[in-house]
Design an enzyme around this catalytic site. Structure first.
Site, PDB file in Angstrom:
ATOM      1  N   TYR A   7     -11.928   4.510 -10.010  1.00  0.00           N
ATOM      2  CA  TYR A   7     -11.457   5.187  -8.802  1.00  0.00           C
ATOM      3  C   TYR A   7     -11.399   6.707  -8.926  1.00  0.00           C
ATOM      4  O   TYR A   7     -10.936   7.377  -8.008  1.00  0.00           O
ATOM      5  CB  TYR A   7     -10.045   4.709  -8.443  1.00  0.00           C
TER       6      TYR A   7
ATOM      7  N   TYR B  34      -2.230  -2.032 -12.197  1.00  0.00           N
ATOM      8  CA  TYR B  34      -3.692  -2.080 -12.334  1.00  0.00           C
ATOM      9  C   TYR B  34      -4.167  -1.464 -13.648  1.00  0.00           C
ATOM     10  O   TYR B  34      -5.186  -0.779 -13.692  1.00  0.00           O
ATOM     11  CB  TYR B  34      -4.355  -1.418 -11.118  1.00  0.00           C
TER      12      TYR B  34
ATOM     13  N   ARG C 278      -8.794   2.609 -14.220  1.00  0.00           N
ATOM     14  CA  ARG C 278      -8.653   3.332 -12.955  1.00  0.00           C
ATOM     15  C   ARG C 278      -9.388   4.687 -12.934  1.00  0.00           C
ATOM     16  O   ARG C 278     -10.028   5.018 -11.927  1.00  0.00           O
ATOM     17  CB  ARG C 278      -7.178   3.535 -12.612  1.00  0.00           C
TER      18      ARG C 278
ATOM     19  N   CYS D 133     -18.412   2.553 -25.305  1.00  0.00           N
ATOM     20  CA  CYS D 133     -19.720   3.197 -25.199  1.00  0.00           C
ATOM     21  C   CYS D 133     -20.168   3.329 -23.743  1.00  0.00           C
ATOM     22  O   CYS D 133     -21.185   2.767 -23.317  1.00  0.00           O
ATOM     23  CB  CYS D 133     -20.765   2.455 -26.025  1.00  0.00           C
ATOM     24  N   GLU D 134     -19.386   4.052 -22.956  1.00  0.00           N
ATOM     25  CA  GLU D 134     -19.703   4.391 -21.579  1.00  0.00           C
ATOM     26  C   GLU D 134     -19.255   5.832 -21.337  1.00  0.00           C
ATOM     27  O   GLU D 134     -18.162   6.224 -21.776  1.00  0.00           O
ATOM     28  CB  GLU D 134     -18.968   3.481 -20.586  1.00  0.00           C
TER      29      GLU D 134
ATOM     30  N   GLY E 257       0.788  -1.232   0.000  1.00  0.00           N
ATOM     31  CA  GLY E 257       0.000   0.000   0.000  1.00  0.00           C
ATOM     32  C   GLY E 257       0.813   1.271   0.000  1.00  0.00           C
ATOM     33  O   GLY E 257       0.258   2.371   0.095  1.00  0.00           O
TER      34      GLY E 257
ATOM     35  N   GLU F  51       4.957  -6.361   1.096  1.00  0.00           N
ATOM     36  CA  GLU F  51       4.240  -6.714  -0.131  1.00  0.00           C
ATOM     37  C   GLU F  51       4.055  -5.521  -1.069  1.00  0.00           C
ATOM     38  O   GLU F  51       2.922  -5.161  -1.403  1.00  0.00           O
ATOM     39  CB  GLU F  51       2.872  -7.295   0.213  1.00  0.00           C
ATOM     40  N   PRO F  52       5.106  -4.887  -1.541  1.00  0.00           N
ATOM     41  CA  PRO F  52       4.910  -3.782  -2.485  1.00  0.00           C
ATOM     42  C   PRO F  52       4.450  -4.305  -3.849  1.00  0.00           C
ATOM     43  O   PRO F  52       4.927  -5.335  -4.324  1.00  0.00           O
ATOM     44  CB  PRO F  52       6.311  -3.165  -2.592  1.00  0.00           C
ATOM     45  N   GLY F  53       3.515  -3.615  -4.445  1.00  0.00           N
ATOM     46  CA  GLY F  53       3.075  -3.923  -5.802  1.00  0.00           C
ATOM     47  C   GLY F  53       3.139  -2.662  -6.631  1.00  0.00           C
ATOM     48  O   GLY F  53       4.052  -2.445  -7.425  1.00  0.00           O
TER      49      GLY F  53
END
Length: 422
Positions: A321, A375, A317, A346-347, A242, A277-279
């Site tokens: 988000y 992501y 994203r 089409c959104e 995180g 746990e870095p991503g």
């Protein structure tokens, strides 16, 4: 710095480690993900340096970017992997990461995924509920092994981040609630096919304030003391990931060193080995999404749109988000314009930027959506029948394909026409 980048303008054109992005688009087409290998390596080294004084294992969080080449890079640098499904475990193993450096997370592990992890010889499985603990014990018995497990504790700390990426609040589905811990420890004393070796927490993603980690770790250390007092030999403390990166230059991320300054002294006192746990931290700024401007248009209010050939199917994203990504013209232009950068899906939520001032690039010009290493490709979809893009890695100016562009034939490869009744 977590906002480091290996994308720079050279002679008016955006490049990756010296390789011009226009040439890459010409060779591989658009949309296209372009990743800097040097960025991956340097981000990992930066993270390791911050926590070097701790006995630790860095487990790359595969969910951020599961391209085999990306996983392999970190594995060869000494990292393990944090996986959340049988598919991610398979990818980590295929990329050459030793099973004893892999930890298995996930709030809803299927029995076959638990069995696969046990057969593979992973370091540990993270337990997120009483029922799951019983299931792991049963499956381990069937496999004739003793499963090493860690309890994921929900510390009930609400970090200041987007609500969809907070995971340490008791209102969310993740981890074991504090009130359930006595029952869990009691049950562990009766089970014969599991061995408790760790405690775990994860409070969310893009957390800028170090004090949220301090508060959560304080609670985890209380559980650690209780567990050791109850006779459990806790070898590992997993504090999750995180850690933040910079997406918006106006909102720079807190340096990883600031987190280490707060957390290392607390962890050193335990004598346990620490799992990190870095991503996103390792991959977010390693990659750009290249897209071609198909059309430019405006409406009666004067509002301008750049319609590009990438969309929410390649980077969800912003839609999911409301996240900020820089959008740069690959070739610099003297004129600037305020416009929406939108995709072909089409959104109405299919956009990369709204009301953003950007270079007034022409139709056919290229735009680079920055910070797409985390992501983006992993969350890509075939909505609207779109083909997932190719992925390219640049290493010292040399480029190589690391994922082929999908074909129309692959779109229907798994469909089966059902027989029709007469």
């Amino acid at each position: 710095m977590s906002d480091r980048t290996d994308f720079h303008f050279e002679a008016g054109e955006l490049s990756c480690e010296g390789a011009g992005l226009s040439a890459l688009a010409e060779e591989f087409g658009t949309p296209l993900y372009v990743t800097s290998r040097r960025s991956l390596v340097e981000s990992y080294r930066e993270f390791e340096a911050a926590f070097a004084s701790l006995p630790h294992l860095t487990c790359y969080s595969v969910k951020a970017n599961f391209n085999l080449n990306v996983i392999r890079e970190f594995g060869e640098l000494g990292a393990g992997c944090d996986v959340n499904s049988g598919g991610e475990l398979y990818r980590a193993l295929q990329a050459g990461v030793p099973s004893e450096r892999i930890i298995v997370a996930g709030v809803g592990k299927r029995p076959d995924e638990i069995a696969y992890a046990l057969k593979s010889g992973v370091l540990l499985l993270k337990v997120e509920s009483l029922s799951e603990l019983r299931a792991i014990d049963r499956i381990a018995g069937e496999e004739g092994v003793v499963a090493s497990v860690a309890l994921r504790v929900n510390p009930n700390v609400t970090a200041e981040t987007h609500p969809y990426i907070t995971t340490g609040d008791s209102k969310e589905k993740f981890g074991i609630d504090e009130a359930e811990l006595p029952g869990i420890f009691s049950l562990l004393g009766t089970l014969h096919n599991v061995r408790l070796i760790g405690l775990d927490m994860h409070i969310g993603s893009q957390i800028f304030d170090t004090e949220f980690y301090v508060a959560a770790l304080t609670k985890l250390l209380d559980v650690f003391s209780y567990a050791r007092g109850a006779g459990f030999a806790i070898e590992y403390l997993d504090i999750g990931g995180g850690f933040p990166v910079t997406y918006d230059p106006m909102k720079p991320a807190t340096a990883i060193e600031r987190f280490a300054e707060k957390l290392v002294p607390m962890l050193k006192e335990t004598g346990a080995k620490v799992i990190l746990e870095p991503g996103r931290f390792l991959v977010a700024n390693s990659t750009v999404l290249l897209s071609k401007i198909l059309y430019k248009k405006s409406n009666h209010t004067g509002k301008k749109f750049f319609v590009v050939d990438a969309g929410m199917t390649e980077l969800i994203r912003p839609a999911l988000y409301q996240s900020h990504h820089e959008v740069l013209s690959v070739r610099q232009h003297d004129q600037r314009v305020v416009a929406d950068v939108v995709g072909p899906v089409c959104e109405s939520s299919d956009f990369f930027a709204r009301g953003r001032e950007i270079d007034d690039a022409p139709e056919g010009g290229l735009l680079a959506v920055m910070s797409c290493g985390a992501y983006a490709a992993v969350m890509a979809s075939n909505y609207n029948g779109r083909l997932r893009p190719a992925e390219v890695m640049v290493d010292g100016g040399e480029s190589r394909l690391m994922r082929r562009r999908e074909t129309l034939e692959q779109l229907t490869a798994h469909d089966v026409f059902t027989p029709r009744s007469l």
